[in-house]
Design a protein around this motif. Structure first.
Motif, PDB file in Angstrom:
ATOM      1  N   GLY A 181       0.787  -1.223   0.000  1.00 56.65           N
ATOM      2  CA  GLY A 181       0.000   0.000   0.000  1.00 56.65           C
ATOM      3  C   GLY A 181       0.816   1.269   0.000  1.00 56.65           C
ATOM      4  N   ALA A 182       2.141   1.126   0.071  1.00 61.22           N
ATOM      5  CA  ALA A 182       3.011   2.311   0.112  1.00 61.22           C
ATOM      6  C   ALA A 182       3.211   2.879  -1.285  1.00 61.22           C
ATOM      7  N   THR A 183       3.760   4.089  -1.325  1.00 58.11           N
ATOM      8  CA  THR A 183       4.215   4.715  -2.570  1.00 58.11           C
ATOM      9  C   THR A 183       5.723   4.823  -2.520  1.00 58.11           C
ATOM     10  N   PHE A 184       6.368   4.545  -3.650  1.00 57.02           N
ATOM     11  CA  PHE A 184       7.824   4.615  -3.757  1.00 57.02           C
ATOM     12  C   PHE A 184       8.153   5.667  -4.807  1.00 57.02           C
ATOM     13  N   LEU A 185       8.814   6.735  -4.392  1.00 55.59           N
ATOM     14  CA  LEU A 185       9.185   7.833  -5.281  1.00 55.59           C
ATOM     15  C   LEU A 185      10.653   7.715  -5.668  1.00 55.59           C
ATOM     16  N   ARG A 221       9.756   3.754 -18.184  1.00 55.03           N
ATOM     17  CA  ARG A 221       9.335   3.636 -16.793  1.00 55.03           C
ATOM     18  C   ARG A 221       8.395   2.452 -16.580  1.00 55.03           C
ATOM     19  N   GLY A 222       7.658   2.061 -17.621  1.00 54.07           N
ATOM     20  CA  GLY A 222       6.761   0.923 -17.470  1.00 54.07           C
ATOM     21  C   GLY A 222       7.478  -0.356 -17.084  1.00 54.07           C
ATOM     22  N   VAL A 231       3.700  -4.034  -7.795  1.00 55.97           N
ATOM     23  CA  VAL A 231       3.700  -2.668  -8.332  1.00 55.97           C
ATOM     24  C   VAL A 231       2.398  -2.483  -9.100  1.00 55.97           C
ATOM     25  N   ALA A 232       1.468  -1.771  -8.486  1.00 54.80           N
ATOM     26  CA  ALA A 232       0.111  -1.653  -9.051  1.00 54.80           C
ATOM     27  C   ALA A 232      -0.012  -0.520 -10.050  1.00 54.80           C
ATOM     28  N   ALA A 233       0.795   0.520  -9.902  1.00 52.53           N
ATOM     29  CA  ALA A 233       0.704   1.668 -10.800  1.00 52.53           C
ATOM     30  C   ALA A 233       2.061   2.341 -10.910  1.00 52.53           C
ATOM     31  N   ASP A 270       3.107   2.969  -7.061  1.00 54.06           N
ATOM     32  CA  ASP A 270       2.112   2.688  -6.026  1.00 54.06           C
ATOM     33  C   ASP A 270       2.018   1.175  -5.858  1.00 54.06           C
ATOM     34  N   PHE A 271       2.211   0.715  -4.622  1.00 60.15           N
ATOM     35  CA  PHE A 271       2.183  -0.715  -4.342  1.00 60.15           C
ATOM     36  C   PHE A 271       0.778  -1.153  -3.960  1.00 60.15           C
TER      37      PHE A 271
END
Length: 275
Positions: A181-185, A221-222, A231-233, A270-271
């Motif tokens: 559920g985290a975001t990785f920047l 990036r895809g 990796v959901a998004a 976005d995980f």
């Protein structure tokens, strides 16, 4: 020059001073694109020949500030949705983002190599909400220190390009598994620039950029999805604004090939949450 802290850092940790200097150069302008008085304060406190070592390039400073602003915007959005969330900053160096966007409730964890973590601790002492952990970003033990109940955002600003490709994949995969559920920047340099650094051809004044073995063109990036099924998004975080020539060229760099695909980029992963 200040008579204060005198840092002695290796090649990659020294990039912390390079980015700090350029943020301060930009922040000192009355028409700055990044309000960062803490960066200005740190430069004045550190005994280091910034200008002689790194130069005073206004365009480079503005570009670095626009990159930082991309990260700021994502963190601000995260904190708007998760006011008590945790922001993990990998390889943070002397980044002063917490002084730009902190909401007074969030928790911040800075993870860095021991020599850089020690410097940060002296200059930016930790407190109850701002912790510093001396640990390599590639060592998954730092994840044990992350408070997860209120949401997590992991920021890897100016870090991944210095890692080897398998390390990047392992880091993303590990975060996706351990921090659902985290975001990785993250940010990337294009392949042409990575090749120049590896061959030692990126030099300015007395400073030579360290090798950047991991590079990725913006239109690739895809491929980051392949690091983990979680990796959901994958989102392109684009800079906005800009001043003068940089501001005029920015829309072209973002939309016109080949510039649009051969540019530095900021990306958010976005995980997926737990099943």
């Amino acid at each position: 020059m200040s008579s204060g802290e005198r840092p002695e850092l290796g090649a990659v940790p020294e990039t912390a001073l390079w980015t700090l200097w350029h943020r301060a150069v930009e922040a000192r302008r009355p028409d700055t694109v990044l309000h960062d008085p803490k960066a200005v304060e740190l430069v004045e406190r550190i005994d280091y020949p910034f200008a002689e070592r790194f130069g005073r390039g206004a365009a480079v400073a503005q570009i670095q500030a626009l990159r930082a602003a991309c990260f700021d915007r994502e963190v601000e959005d995260f904190l708007a949705r998760h006011p008590r969330g945790t922001v993990v900053c990998l390889g943070e160096g002397l980044e002063t983002q917490a002084w730009r966007v902190d909401n007074g409730r969030a928790h911040w964890l800075s993870v860095d190599l021991p020599e850089t973590a020690a410097l940060r601790e002296r200059l930016l002492p930790p407190d109850e909400r701002h912790r510093i952990l001396a640990c390599s970003a590639t060592d998954p033990r730092w994840m044990d220190e992350v408070e997860t109940p209120h949401g997590v955002l992991v920021s890897a600003q100016g870090l991944l390009m210095y890692l080897r490709p398998p390390q990047v994949r392992a880091l993303i995969a590990g975060c996706a598994e351990r921090l659902p559920g985290a975001t990785f920047l993250l940010d990337t340099v294009p392949r042409w620039f990575g090749r120049l650094t590896v061959s030692g051809r990126v030099r300015s004044h007395g400073y030579q950029a360290p090798p950047m073995p991991w590079a990725m063109d913006a239109d690739e990036r895809g491929k980051l999805r392949t690091a983990s099924p979680a990796v959901a998004a994958v989102r392109d975080v684009r800079p906005t604004g800009g001043r003068g020539l940089v501001g005029a060229l920015l829309p072209l760099a973002l939309s016109v090939p080949p510039l649009a695909t051969r540019r530095p980029a900021v990306t958010a992963l976005d995980f997926a949450g737990r099943p």
